[in-house]
Write an enzyme that holds these catalytic residues in place. Structure first.
Site, PDB file in Angstrom:
ATOM      1  N   HIS A 159       0.640  -1.232  -0.162  1.00 29.99           N
ATOM      2  CA  HIS A 159      -0.041  -0.070   0.132  1.00 29.99           C
ATOM      3  C   HIS A 159       0.868   1.330   0.044  1.00 29.99           C
ATOM      4  O   HIS A 159       0.902   2.116   0.781  1.00 29.99           O
ATOM      5  CB  HIS A 159      -0.969  -0.234   1.275  1.00 29.99           C
ATOM      6  CG  HIS A 159      -1.911   0.872   1.206  1.00 29.99           C
ATOM      7  ND1 HIS A 159      -1.867   2.134   1.414  1.00 29.99           N
ATOM      8  CD2 HIS A 159      -3.325   0.704   1.710  1.00 29.99           C
ATOM      9  CE1 HIS A 159      -2.975   2.815   1.531  1.00 29.99           C
ATOM     10  NE2 HIS A 159      -3.928   1.702   1.663  1.00 29.99           N
ATOM     11  N   GLU A 263      -0.925   1.389  -5.204  1.00 25.55           N
ATOM     12  CA  GLU A 263      -0.743   0.119  -4.518  1.00 25.55           C
ATOM     13  C   GLU A 263      -0.797  -0.948  -5.402  1.00 25.55           C
ATOM     14  O   GLU A 263      -1.877  -1.365  -6.088  1.00 25.55           O
ATOM     15  CB  GLU A 263      -2.026  -0.070  -3.581  1.00 25.55           C
ATOM     16  CG  GLU A 263      -2.017   1.281  -2.479  1.00 25.55           C
ATOM     17  CD  GLU A 263      -3.257   1.538  -2.121  1.00 25.55           C
ATOM     18  OE1 GLU A 263      -3.969   0.166  -1.758  1.00 25.55           O
ATOM     19  OE2 GLU A 263      -3.905   2.647  -1.535  1.00 25.55           O
TER      20      GLU A 263
HETATM   21  O1  TA6 Z   1      -6.065   1.584  -0.463  1.00 30.05           O
HETATM   22  C1  TA6 Z   1      -7.105   2.462  -0.150  1.00 30.05           C
HETATM   23  C2  TA6 Z   1      -7.851   2.075   1.096  1.00 30.05           C
HETATM   24  O2  TA6 Z   1      -8.614   1.118   1.186  1.00 30.05           O
HETATM   25  C3  TA6 Z   1      -8.918   3.316   1.470  1.00 30.05           C
HETATM   26  O3  TA6 Z   1     -10.197   2.872   1.362  1.00 30.05           O
HETATM   27  C4  TA6 Z   1      -8.459   3.559   2.759  1.00 30.05           C
HETATM   28  O4  TA6 Z   1      -9.183   3.059   3.801  1.00 30.05           O
HETATM   29  C5  TA6 Z   1      -7.032   3.485   2.679  1.00 30.05           C
HETATM   30  O5  TA6 Z   1      -6.937   2.198   2.255  1.00 30.05           O
HETATM   31  C6  TA6 Z   1      -6.291   3.547   4.026  1.00 30.05           C
HETATM   32  O6  TA6 Z   1      -6.756   2.502   4.990  1.00 30.05           O
HETATM   33  P1  TA6 Z   1      -6.122   2.369   6.241  1.00 30.05           P
HETATM   34  O7  TA6 Z   1      -6.825   1.275   7.136  1.00 30.05           O
HETATM   35  O8  TA6 Z   1      -4.786   2.116   6.430  1.00 30.05           O
HETATM   36  O9  TA6 Z   1      -6.556   3.830   7.160  1.00 30.05           O
END
Ligand code: TA6
Length: 289
Positions: A159, A263
């Site tokens: 991510h 990601e």
């Molecule tokens: O990758 C995008 C995502 O799934 C968003 O929906 C947002 O939730 C982000 O990840 C961050 O997630 P986190 O659990 O690290 O706050």
């Protein structure tokens, strides 16, 4: 030098171990190609800066450096699920891997001066090794092995938070014509069309059936960040924008223009079904030009 049972290997001179944010054990890598930082908490790469470049990974100034919480920024490892757990609302977002302590099982420099680290996570029913190669390219590889007698299915994503001058001035090339799920306000199937990705509002998209290389064009920093991948069929693109930035306790209200997530993953319909004894590897290679 700090020692830790999570570092049962001899470190090369390019790698040091010391307390980082919140006292969490942090490896610092300095070689002739780049500088990087990796926390044992989540095997989380929090910094990578190739020689002559500005930092490539973004970190929130509000990250909470707490062993019970994920680090905000860098490269969180999402595994063995992505987003909310499908059935257990009490389970952590994006899986347990980024909250776990990983063990460093290898640290060496190769003949080209690239530093190679490997981390291991052993959980009931699965074993994961995460390889990080720090050079003028940052290469990340997540190897998941099924040691059990039954197949199991998992999601995964690297991510990655990239530092940009201003998200409103960048474009992302490589996903033209690609179908995606728009996750803002629900889940709506859309297609990217011929245009590169531009950012004018909260953006949260799962691009599907794509093995494409993505390029973040950042005129503000006069650079391109190129993200190549293998073993991945989905790419997620995210910027929280104003309201979501305010809603996250570990993310500064005014930080949203500074970053974009691209990601590398296998999520939703691209979850991986791993037969007994099999191993699946997903890699992301990041370079700046
Ligand atoms: O990758 C995008 C995502 O799934 C968003 O929906 C947002 O939730 C982000 O990840 C961050 O997630 P986190 O659990 O690290 O706050």
């Amino acid at each position: 030098m700090t020692t830790s049972p999570l570092v049962p290997v001899t470190l090369p001179p390019t790698v040091s171990l010391e307390p980082g944010g919140g006292g969490l054990p942090r490896l610092t890598i300095v070689n002739r190609h780049a500088r990087a930082e990796v926390y044992l908490h989540g095997a989380h790469v929090t910094a990578w800066r190739p020689e002559g470049q500005a930092p490539v990974l973004w970190m929130s100034a509000e990250t909470q450096w707490d062993a019970a919480k994920p680090i905000r920024g860098g490269v969180p490892i999402c595994f063995p699920w992505f987003g909310p757990h499908p059935t257990d609302k009490s389970a952590p977002s994006h899986g347990f891997a980024r909250l776990a302590d990983w063990t460093l099982i290898e640290a060496r420099d190769d003949e080209a001066g690239v530093t190679h680290l490997a981390f291991e996570l052993t959980q009931p029913g699965c074993a994961a090794i995460y390889r990080v190669a720090v050079g003028s390219t940052l290469t990340l590889a997540l190897e998941v092995r099924n040691p059990g007698r039954d197949a199991f299915t998992f999601e995964e994503a690297l991510h990655t938070y990239f530092a940009v001058h201003d998200v409103r001035g960048i474009t992302i090339q490589g996903l033209a014509g690609t179908d995606y799920l728009d996750k803002v306000g629900g889940t709506t199937p859309r297609n990217q069309g011929a245009e590169p990705i531009r950012f004018t509002a909260e953006t949260d998209r799962v691009y599907l059936n794509t093995q494409a290389t993505c390029t973040i064009e950042d005129p503000g920093l006069s650079r391109r960040i190129v993200v190549r991948k293998t073993g991945s069929n989905a790419t997620v693109v995210w910027n929280p924008w104003i309201a979501k930035a305010k809603a996250m306790p570990d993310y500064g209200d005014d930080e949203w223009p500074e970053m974009v997530c691209v990601e590398t993953g296998n999520v939703d319909a691209h979850a991986v079904r791993l037969p007994p004894g099999a191993t699946h590897t997903m890699t992301a290679s990041i370079a700046v030009s």
